[in-house]
Design an enzyme around this catalytic site. Sequence first.
Site, PDB file in Angstrom:
ATOM      1  CE  LYS A  83      -3.958   0.413   2.752  1.00 15.93           C
ATOM      2  NZ  LYS A  83      -4.629   0.945   3.972  1.00 15.93           N
TER       3      LYS A  83
HETATM    4  O1  G3P Z   1      -9.033   2.481   5.108  1.00 15.76           O
HETATM    5  C1  G3P Z   1      -8.844   3.745   5.635  1.00 15.76           C
HETATM    6  C2  G3P Z   1      -9.301   3.784   7.033  1.00 15.76           C
HETATM    7  O2  G3P Z   1      -8.475   3.054   7.880  1.00 15.76           O
HETATM    8  C3  G3P Z   1      -9.624   5.121   7.562  1.00 15.76           C
HETATM    9  O3  G3P Z   1     -10.850   4.940   8.151  1.00 15.76           O
HETATM   10  O4  G3P Z   1     -12.812   5.532   9.477  1.00 15.76           O
HETATM   11  O5  G3P Z   1     -10.532   6.320  10.164  1.00 15.76           O
HETATM   12  O6  G3P Z   1     -11.649   7.297   8.171  1.00 15.76           O
HETATM   13  P1  G3P Z   1     -11.494   6.089   9.047  1.00 15.76           P
END
Ligand code: G3P
Length: 182
Positions: A83
């Site tokens: 990634k």
């Molecule tokens: O895949 C990206 C993720 O880990 C971020 O998620 O919910 O923290 O915006 P969030």
Amino acid sequence: MKIFLDTADTEVIRKYFETGLVDGVTTNPTLIMKSGRDPEEVYQEIKDIGVKDISMEVVGNFVEMYTEASRLSQKFGDVCTVKVPCTREGLKVCKALSDEGIRVNVTLIFCAAQAVLAAKAGATYVSPFVGRLDDQSVAGLEVVRSITGLYQIHGIRTQVLSASIRSVQRAIRSWYNGAQVC
Ligand code: G3P
């Protein structure tokens, strides 16, 4: 319609992988840090659980990211998806690894223009951040739709991985809008 778990918590992964419905796992430095464990120990445990596609994020400049990615790919073999962030350096790494047949997930996608560059760099996946876009009052699902639409028109094989998904509704609408993975 693939489901990837977005966590580095191996107990959670084990619990849901048992259902037979989980196609992969994505991790990032924040999630790894939360686990309080060594990243490679976590990757190994996820691999041992039987997960076939694990996104492992690399950071730094081109040389640092490329070197780390090559090492991870050698160590973990075909389960490793590297990634990288959607930055100039990240896209260079993506191109180099994709040319070598290594899967790359380009993350931190916030608009279709970034997704075009990632596809040109040979990305296997692009990860638009639906939840983070919604946080900024930009319709994340519309970004997903514009990327999948563009890819379809131009016959691009890069898969759209809807990320930052915080509700079942966002997952369902992502698939409805053409994302291959949530
Ligand atoms: O895949 C990206 C993720 O880990 C971020 O998620 O919910 O923290 O915006 P969030």
